[in-house]
Design a protein around this motif. Structure first.
Motif, short mmCIF file in Angstrom:
data_model
loop_
_atom_site.label_atom_id
_atom_site.label_comp_id
_atom_site.label_asym_id
_atom_site.label_seq_id
_atom_site.Cartn_x
_atom_site.Cartn_y
_atom_site.Cartn_z
N TYR A 427 25.16 35.55 33.39
CA TYR A 427 26.79 36.58 33.29
C TYR A 427 27.19 36.06 32.79
CZ TYR A 427 23.95 37.67 38.17
OH TYR A 427 22.98 38.29 39.06
N LYS A 428 27.68 37.96 31.86
CA LYS A 428 28.97 37.65 31.15
C LYS A 428 30.05 38.39 32.04
CE LYS A 428 29.97 39.43 26.17
NZ LYS A 428 29.13 39.68 25.41
N LEU A 429 31.34 37.98 31.80
CA LEU A 429 32.63 38.38 32.66
C LEU A 429 32.27 39.97 32.29
CD1 LEU A 429 35.00 37.80 34.57
CD2 LEU A 429 35.88 37.36 32.40
N GLY A 430 33.01 40.94 33.10
CA GLY A 430 32.39 42.80 32.93
C GLY A 430 34.16 42.83 33.20
N LYS A 431 34.17 44.26 33.80
CA LYS A 431 35.98 44.82 33.59
C LYS A 431 36.07 44.15 35.19
CE LYS A 431 34.59 49.01 31.24
NZ LYS A 431 34.51 50.84 31.39
N GLU A 432 37.71 44.53 34.93
CA GLU A 432 38.57 44.00 36.20
C GLU A 432 37.61 44.94 37.43
OE1 GLU A 432 42.63 45.04 36.45
OE2 GLU A 432 42.99 43.39 34.69
N LEU A 433 37.73 44.55 38.59
CA LEU A 433 37.10 45.43 39.80
C LEU A 433 38.65 46.19 39.97
CD1 LEU A 433 34.07 46.18 41.46
CD2 LEU A 433 35.17 43.61 43.03
N GLU A 434 38.65 47.10 39.84
CA GLU A 434 39.36 47.70 40.08
C GLU A 434 39.36 49.31 41.37
OE1 GLU A 434 42.51 49.14 36.74
OE2 GLU A 434 40.87 49.25 36.10
N VAL A 435 38.78 48.28 42.59
CA VAL A 435 39.02 49.36 44.01
C VAL A 435 39.94 50.79 44.24
CG1 VAL A 435 37.53 47.23 45.03
CG2 VAL A 435 40.20 48.03 45.41
N ASP A 436 40.88 50.32 43.49
CA ASP A 436 41.42 51.70 43.70
C ASP A 436 40.81 53.02 43.67
OD1 ASP A 436 42.52 51.02 41.59
OD2 ASP A 436 44.56 51.25 42.09
N GLU A 440 39.74 57.95 43.19
CA GLU A 440 39.62 59.14 41.53
C GLU A 440 38.15 59.29 41.45
OE1 GLU A 440 41.45 56.47 38.92
OE2 GLU A 440 43.27 56.38 40.32
N GLY A 441 37.58 58.90 42.74
CA GLY A 441 35.65 59.08 41.26
C GLY A 441 35.47 58.18 39.91
N THR A 442 36.44 57.80 39.87
CA THR A 442 35.92 56.98 37.94
C THR A 442 35.61 55.69 37.86
OG1 THR A 442 38.35 56.30 38.04
CG2 THR A 442 37.58 58.40 37.29
N ASP A 443 34.69 55.37 37.86
CA ASP A 443 34.75 53.63 37.07
C ASP A 443 34.35 53.12 37.96
OD1 ASP A 443 33.61 51.56 35.14
OD2 ASP A 443 35.84 50.93 35.26
N LEU A 444 33.27 53.48 39.38
CA LEU A 444 32.77 53.18 40.54
C LEU A 444 31.72 51.74 40.44
CD1 LEU A 444 31.52 56.50 42.25
CD2 LEU A 444 34.23 54.64 42.49
N PRO A 445 32.80 51.06 41.12
CA PRO A 445 31.65 49.36 40.65
C PRO A 445 30.45 49.45 41.75
CG PRO A 445 33.55 49.74 42.97
CD PRO A 445 33.66 50.53 41.88
N SER A 446 29.21 48.71 40.88
CA SER A 446 28.17 48.78 41.88
C SER A 446 27.82 48.64 43.54
CB SER A 446 27.14 47.84 41.15
OG SER A 446 27.73 46.26 41.67
N TYR A 447 27.15 48.70 44.26
CA TYR A 447 27.12 48.80 45.22
C TYR A 447 27.04 46.74 45.63
CZ TYR A 447 26.24 48.35 50.40
OH TYR A 447 25.81 48.82 51.47
N GLU A 448 26.80 45.91 45.21
CA GLU A 448 26.52 44.83 44.98
C GLU A 448 28.07 43.83 44.39
OE1 GLU A 448 24.37 40.80 42.69
OE2 GLU A 448 23.21 42.74 43.93
N GLU A 449 28.24 44.37 43.76
CA GLU A 449 30.00 44.21 43.19
C GLU A 449 30.76 44.55 43.97
OE1 GLU A 449 29.49 44.50 38.45
OE2 GLU A 449 30.00 46.52 39.99
N LEU A 450 30.73 45.54 44.43
CA LEU A 450 31.84 45.95 46.10
C LEU A 450 31.67 45.18 47.63
CD1 LEU A 450 34.55 47.44 46.70
CD2 LEU A 450 33.07 49.31 47.17
N ALA A 451 30.23 45.19 47.69
CA ALA A 451 30.16 44.17 48.50
C ALA A 451 30.69 43.09 48.64
CB ALA A 451 28.60 44.24 48.68
N TYR A 484 28.80 45.80 57.55
CA TYR A 484 28.39 46.64 57.00
C TYR A 484 29.36 47.65 56.19
CZ TYR A 484 24.80 46.82 60.19
OH TYR A 484 23.57 46.08 61.55
N MET A 485 28.77 48.30 54.37
CA MET A 485 29.21 48.80 54.25
C MET A 485 28.63 50.48 53.62
SD MET A 485 31.43 48.22 50.53
CE MET A 485 30.27 47.92 49.33
N LEU A 486 29.42 51.30 53.87
CA LEU A 486 29.03 52.54 53.44
C LEU A 486 29.48 52.99 51.82
CD1 LEU A 486 29.39 54.88 57.19
CD2 LEU A 486 26.79 53.69 56.02
N TYR A 487 28.66 53.09 51.25
CA TYR A 487 29.36 52.71 49.53
C TYR A 487 28.24 53.70 48.95
CZ TYR A 487 30.91 51.98 45.46
OH TYR A 487 31.43 52.11 44.01
N ALA A 488 28.16 53.82 48.15
CA ALA A 488 27.66 54.32 46.92
C ALA A 488 28.10 54.87 45.48
CB ALA A 488 26.66 55.34 47.32
#
Length: 549
Positions: A427-436, A440-451, A484-488
């Motif tokens: 694995y490689k370190l990626g971008k910051e996980l900015e949930v806010d 805005e609907g921009t740079d959305l994390p994957s489902y697995e990352e946010l979970a 549970y997490m309702l997210y896409a």
């Protein structure tokens, strides 16, 4: 209690809390497994502080052993301070090589190590231990720092390690040793250390007799150098009826209860032989008392490891790399890591399925090599997690692991010719996980990352990849909730997702008697319905933070 201070400490003590969670990006072409997984052996490339923070959701409290070999801070290693701490003084340090004539080099080293050691402690299981290689440049600072972070009461040992003999370095003495510091997460939970008996030791075992249960040698129940314990001083009745005991403020090796058990098992010998024991009149006695030390029992349990690691298990690490067709200076020997791992495992009872070894200063990958070698030797299933920030993470660290797993036909070592087997994910370190950014609907994390992030941040417990069922929006469980997490990661679909009565009924059918924690962008249910179905609603993204407070 003495306190430990260094320049910048006030800004670093809680810095690990402000380090942002980052994405971990799988590099499918660099590992040896088709589908990378965080539950596999791991090599993660990136700043080790950020990587450690990113790994907390999956591995906090699960690591049995940590081994790290940080910069010794000799002034010749060209390491650079890069932690972007909000302090004008520390900002001045960024990106600059720490040289020997740098008057703040010890402060910089402590500032670099403090938050990393603090985070590393969070990875250890209650019975976990950490080993840190170091030399005389920073051993005094490291000892004080670890006393503060791990607790002075959890100190186990400083183990001198004999290095290559004959080196004509130094100015006044040629350095022949460096050190391995060992601390426990909780000393009361860590079993005694034992190591298997090798043939050399077995052959050197000087036995006195064999009583049908096996060979044994006699060990005096009393030695003048033993520490004094009140409950280990008592009277023993000799064959002639006389009573003997230890001198004042001295004690036997065991308490009276253990003595009586050993006596009943015919494992006590009372011989007519002068000793340092005394009779009831404080006069020297003619009797001595021994316990039987059985070779068979020692084979089963192992023997106490020495707190000096000798040169014979410190074969030169660079020779192994040369045999693998790689070039790297100052690599630690595989034998050293294998030795440290072997002494923390009970050879009979330890569940190697649960043994995870973490190395966040991976270097050439010696720790991974040692883990794979031990697994090959005894059929264990230990797993490694390696973190390396330097550019050689792929070309040296990763390549070594690949070659060790698959084999190198030209290697001199037969085991390395065939390969040790196993797998690892890169694995490689990626971008910051900015949930806010969800708002805005921009740079959305994957489902697995946010979970992974949401479950750990909200509950403080591990997220398990194997439990997640994305098609059902189920991300796992904690001791309190089914989550549970309702997210896409899709702006249009995200606007349509909301917790409603239909979803509540489905979750209730699956977990009728359990509390549910459901993350969602919106909720279309009344409060009384949420209570009826045992649901706690958490709105994405900000409720993650609120629940963690």
């Amino acid at each position: 209690m003495p306190s430990f201070h260094f320049k910048g400490k006030a800004f670093l003590q809680n810095y690990h809390h402000s380090v942002k969670f980052h994405k971990l990006t799988p590099m499918e072409d660099k590992g040896t497994i088709k589908k990378p997984s965080l539950s596999d052996n791991l090599l993660v490339q990136g700043d080790n502080l950020k990587v450690l923070k990113a790994l907390l959701p999956t591995h906090a409290g699960k690591v049995k052993c940590i081994y790290i070999d940080p910069p010794y801070n000799t002034g010749k290693e060209n390491w650079v301070y890069n932690d972007n701490v909000a302090s004008p003084m520390i900002q001045e340090w960024l990106g600059k090589v720490v040289a020997k004539d740098d008057l703040t080099r010890h402060d910089k080293w402590c500032c670099m190590m403090y938050p990393r050691l603090t985070l590393l402690r969070e990875f250890l299981k209650p019975d976990g231990v950490i080993f840190v290689s170091i030399d005389s440049n920073e051993i005094h600072h490291l000892r004080m720092m670890m006393d503060e972070i791990f607790g002075e009461e959890n100190f186990i040992a400083i183990v001198p390690r004999e290095m290559k003999k004959g080196a004509n370095r130094g100015t006044h003495f040629a350095p022949a040793v460096d050190y391995v510091l060992c601390y426990a997460k909780n000393i009361e939970s860590v079993p005694e250390f034992f190591m298997p008996l090798d043939e050399e030791y077995i052959n050197s075992f000087k036995y006195d007799d064999d009583d049908g249960r096996g060979k044994y040698k006699k060990v005096a129940l009393y030695e003048p150098t033993l520490d004094y314990y009140k409950n280990c001083r008592y009277e023993i009745t000799c064959p002639d009826g006389s009573k003997i005991t230890t001198p004042e403020r001295k004690s036997f090796r065991c308490n009276k209860e253990s003595f009586e058990r050993l006596f009943a098992e015919n494992s006590i010998i009372i011989e007519e032989k002068p000793s340092k024991l005394i009779d009831k009149n404080d006069k020297p006695t003619k009797w001595n008392v021994y316990t039987k030390l059985f070779l068979n029992a020692m084979k089963e349990k192992g023997r106490r490891p020495s707190d000096i690691v000798l040169n014979k298990i410190n074969a030169k690490g660079t020779k192994v790399l040369t045999d693998l067709g790689l070039n790297f200076n100052f690599s630690k020997p595989v034998e050293l890591i294998a030795f440290l791992l072997s002494i923390i495992e009970n050879p009979n009872n330890d569940n190697k399925e649960d043994t995870i070894i973490l190395d966040s200063f991976a270097g050439s990958g010696t720790t991974a090599h040692a883990v794979l070698a031990l697994n090959k030797e005894d059929g264990g299933n230990r797993k490694f997690i390696l973190v390396e920030c330097e550019d050689y993470a792929d070309k040296i660290t990763g390549e070594r692991i690949r070659r060790v797993i698959k084999g190198v036909p030209d290697a001199k070592d037969e085991a390395l010719q065939k390969g040790l087997g196993g797998s690892f994910s890169y694995y490689k370190l990626g971008k910051e996980l900015e949930v806010d950014k969800i708002l805005e609907g921009t740079d959305l994390p994957s489902y697995e990352e946010l979970a992974r992030y949401a479950l750990f941040t909200a509950t403080g417990e591990n997220w398990k990849e194997s439990k997640m069922k994305q098609d059902e929006y189920y991300i796992g469980s904690s001791s309190t909730f089914e989550v549970y997490m309702l997210y896409a990661p899709d702006k249009k679909k995200l606007k349509e997702l909301a917790l409603n009565l239909d979803f509540a009924i489905k979750s209730q059918k699956r977990f009728p008697n359990k509390q549910k924690l459901i993350f969602a962008p919106a909720c279309f249910m009344e409060e009384y319905h949420l209570k009826e179905y045992g649901i706690r609603f958490a709105q994405l993204p900000f409720e993650i933070y609120r629940m963690a407070e």
